[in-house]
Design a protein around this motif. Structure first.
Motif, mmCIF file in Angstrom:
data_model
loop_
_atom_site.group_PDB
_atom_site.id
_atom_site.type_symbol
_atom_site.label_atom_id
_atom_site.label_comp_id
_atom_site.label_asym_id
_atom_site.label_seq_id
_atom_site.Cartn_x
_atom_site.Cartn_y
_atom_site.Cartn_z
ATOM 1 N N SER A 107 13.712 0.525 32.262
ATOM 2 C CA SER A 107 13.543 1.194 31.192
ATOM 3 C C SER A 107 14.725 1.734 30.294
ATOM 4 O O SER A 107 15.633 2.230 30.770
ATOM 5 C CB SER A 107 13.054 2.558 31.561
ATOM 6 N N PRO A 108 14.523 1.645 28.837
ATOM 7 C CA PRO A 108 13.154 1.509 28.159
ATOM 8 C C PRO A 108 13.164 -0.200 27.824
ATOM 9 O O PRO A 108 12.354 -0.826 26.986
ATOM 10 C CB PRO A 108 13.367 2.052 26.827
ATOM 11 N N ASP A 146 5.659 1.959 30.846
ATOM 12 C CA ASP A 146 6.307 3.143 31.276
ATOM 13 C C ASP A 146 5.465 3.287 32.874
ATOM 14 O O ASP A 146 4.869 2.313 33.309
ATOM 15 C CB ASP A 146 5.958 4.468 30.397
ATOM 16 N N GLY A 152 2.206 2.997 27.859
ATOM 17 C CA GLY A 152 3.384 3.133 27.153
ATOM 18 C C GLY A 152 3.669 3.104 25.595
ATOM 19 O O GLY A 152 2.463 2.493 25.115
#
Ligand code: GAR
Length: 204
Positions: A107-108, A146, A152
């Motif tokens: 992430s991200p 996410d 996300g």
């Protein structure tokens, strides 16, 4: 040059589009490896392009977290062999939810393409669900992954009008005709800095 690790479960037409784009030296990203959870037919596109592939089967791991760790290790092993640039993980038809440990590890810098206008119709049957709900419009979303299921932040979307009486297969095919260039363009925008994944104000 942005390095891509592409994850697939099926036919891999989105992977094929990324490989075709990356064959142009002017395109700012390269596919360095393709992973799957199964013997996905789409792995053939990687083989044809000379891109290394790997399969990490959930059934071979004790837990989902172990599966995610094994997947992350394969991605690192293949990407470190290329050079030190950052990697972007692209889930392009991977029909599994990536476990939280995997998401935290990248992430991200991990994105997914989904055949609906999120937040409408998340999950594994987005096209079927849109038809069942009587939607007159649906589409495709490329978003940052996410820890939720298709929750996300959205990077890019494209819209498709549903035709009366249209089958799931036909609608999904029309969505995929928009999805392939949308994914290719979104990856280009990440690679050239138009989208900065650490700065949500650049997302759309
Ligand atoms: C794509 O339409 C992708 O959005 C979808 O699977 C298809 C894979 O096509 N993914 C999901 O539904 C994930 N929830 P492809 O194998 O031809 O690229």
């Amino acid at each position: 040059m942005l390095k891509l690790a592409v994850l697939i479960s099926g036919g891999g037409s989105n992977l094929e589009a990324l490989l075709a784009a990356a064959a142009d030296p002017a395109y700012p990203a390269r596919v360095v490896c393709v992973g799957s959870d199964t013997d996905a037919p789409g792995l053939a596109h990687a083989h044809a392009a000379g891109v290394p592939t790997f399969i990490v089967r959930p059934a071979d791991a004790e837990t989902r977290a172990d599966w995610g760790r094994a997947l992350a290790e394969e991605i690192r092993r293949h990407s470190e062999a290329v050079d030190a640039e950052p990697i972007l993980v692209v889930s392009a038809g991977l029909m599994r939810i990536l476990p939280p440990g995997f998401v935290d590890a990248f992430s991200p810098r991990l994105i997914n393409t989904h055949p609906a206008l999120l937040p409408s119709f998340p999950g594994a049957h987005a096209v079927r669900d849109a038809l069942a709900a009587g939607a007159t419009e649906t589409g495709v979303t490329v978003h940052v992954i996410d820890e939720g299921v298709d929750t996300g932040p959205v990077l890019r979307q494209a819209r498709v009008q549903v035709r009366p009486g249209e089958s799931e297969t036909d609608l999904h095919e029309r969505i995929k005709q928009l999805e392939r260039p949308l994914l290719v363009d979104t990856v280009r925008a990440i690679a050239d800095g138009t989208i900065d994944l650490t700065d949500p104000s650049t997302y759309r």
